[in-house]
Design an enzyme around this catalytic site. Sequence first.
Site, PDB file in Angstrom:
ATOM      1  N   GLU A 114      13.285 -23.815 -67.001  1.00  0.00           N
ATOM      2  CA  GLU A 114      14.332 -22.887 -66.547  1.00  0.00           C
ATOM      3  C   GLU A 114      14.210 -21.810 -67.699  1.00  0.00           C
ATOM      4  O   GLU A 114      13.911 -22.449 -68.785  1.00  0.00           O
ATOM      5  CB  GLU A 114      15.746 -23.496 -66.495  1.00  0.00           C
ATOM      6  CG  GLU A 114      16.901 -22.508 -66.635  1.00  0.00           C
ATOM      7  CD  GLU A 114      18.151 -22.970 -66.688  1.00  0.00           C
ATOM      8  OE1 GLU A 114      18.435 -24.206 -66.398  1.00  0.00           O
ATOM      9  OE2 GLU A 114      19.153 -22.458 -67.163  1.00  0.00           O
ATOM     10  N   GLU A 151      22.372 -14.944 -71.728  1.00  0.00           N
ATOM     11  CA  GLU A 151      23.651 -15.675 -71.295  1.00  0.00           C
ATOM     12  C   GLU A 151      24.594 -15.171 -72.545  1.00  0.00           C
ATOM     13  O   GLU A 151      24.259 -14.854 -73.426  1.00  0.00           O
ATOM     14  CB  GLU A 151      23.683 -17.007 -71.267  1.00  0.00           C
ATOM     15  CG  GLU A 151      22.739 -17.474 -70.220  1.00  0.00           C
ATOM     16  CD  GLU A 151      22.696 -19.264 -70.253  1.00  0.00           C
ATOM     17  OE1 GLU A 151      23.375 -19.685 -69.485  1.00  0.00           O
ATOM     18  OE2 GLU A 151      22.052 -19.785 -70.853  1.00  0.00           O
TER      19      GLU A 151
END
Length: 366
Positions: free
Chosen positions: A244, A249
Amino acid sequence: MINTLLLSMAVALMGCSESDKYTYYEGNAAPDATITTTQEALSFNEVGGTADFNVTTTGKEWGVYATQSFIKVDYENSNTPSGKVTVKVDENPTAYERSGEVVIMSGTTRKSIAVTQEAAVKSNAPEGYKMVWNDEFNSGSELNANDWTHEVWGKGRVNNELQEYVNHKTPGGSLVTEVRDGTLRITALKENGKIYSGRVYAKVKEGWTYGYIEASIKLPKGKGTWPAFWMMPVNFTAWPADGEIDIMEEVGYHPDYVSSSLHANAHVHTAGTQVTHEMKCAGAEGEFHTYAILWTPENITTYVDGQVQLSYDNRGLGRDDWPYDDPFYVILNLAWGGDWGGAQGVDEIALPATMEIDYVRVFQKK
């Protein structure tokens, strides 16, 4: 009869479009003429403009035409061995570099002058990289279904998040994704006691392997928001084994601090071995900033407004440490609450909250 034939050919040539404009040269022009020009290639920026060059030929006459409609040509003294060509290029409205040729003719000889024009968009992509896909969100009111896929799933499916992801609209008709005024808006909102939001995938069935990928994003405000710009493998079978890539974020209880992370068997937050980095990005909430990744077989580096955020090398330790040689697709989503986004609680007064994306662009080596 010869005069009649020449007249017919002249009439036919007059019917050409402006981009194909050229001068007819007589049959007695030297069939093996030598053509010399003062320019061998022409380059224009996205605005366009004009450029001149001189032509000299050993033939008696010469002609000129352009191979692409965005290139216009004019000329002087084409019925003599020497003259001038003026090339005009229109403004480039596209997100792609475009190219064509100006062709000089004399007798049976042809000489091509390459014409290139920069794309209308700029990026921090390294030299030698070319844009292969993008969305500027400049048309329509919904995402292009050929490029984007909405995820649909219920509350708590991952990370104990509190939102339900729906396809474009809530059951009551409120928009969770909308293209408007040149941006994509992903909105988390409350309706009939439930929280809804959007999670969208770009090219989910094909993705990209390696490249420079960037997006311009304005983050929402409010405790409970958890926006993300990240990537997952097309051929996913297990997490974190297949990898991933989190390009950006942020969580609303820690405003303007953005982070990047990589997940694999050998480095994952659930085992305390994560590869991650956080940095302050003043104005991330409420202003557009650029988040990017440069991904090669040897290294992954993420950026915030062109500054390095995280850099990780392929250490040659195998797939557990580097599962990043397969195609990954781009994800944009706005979560609400959850293990990280809700670690300090949520404040529903922040709803509706909107994550706004100006563009997403993917570049790969030419």
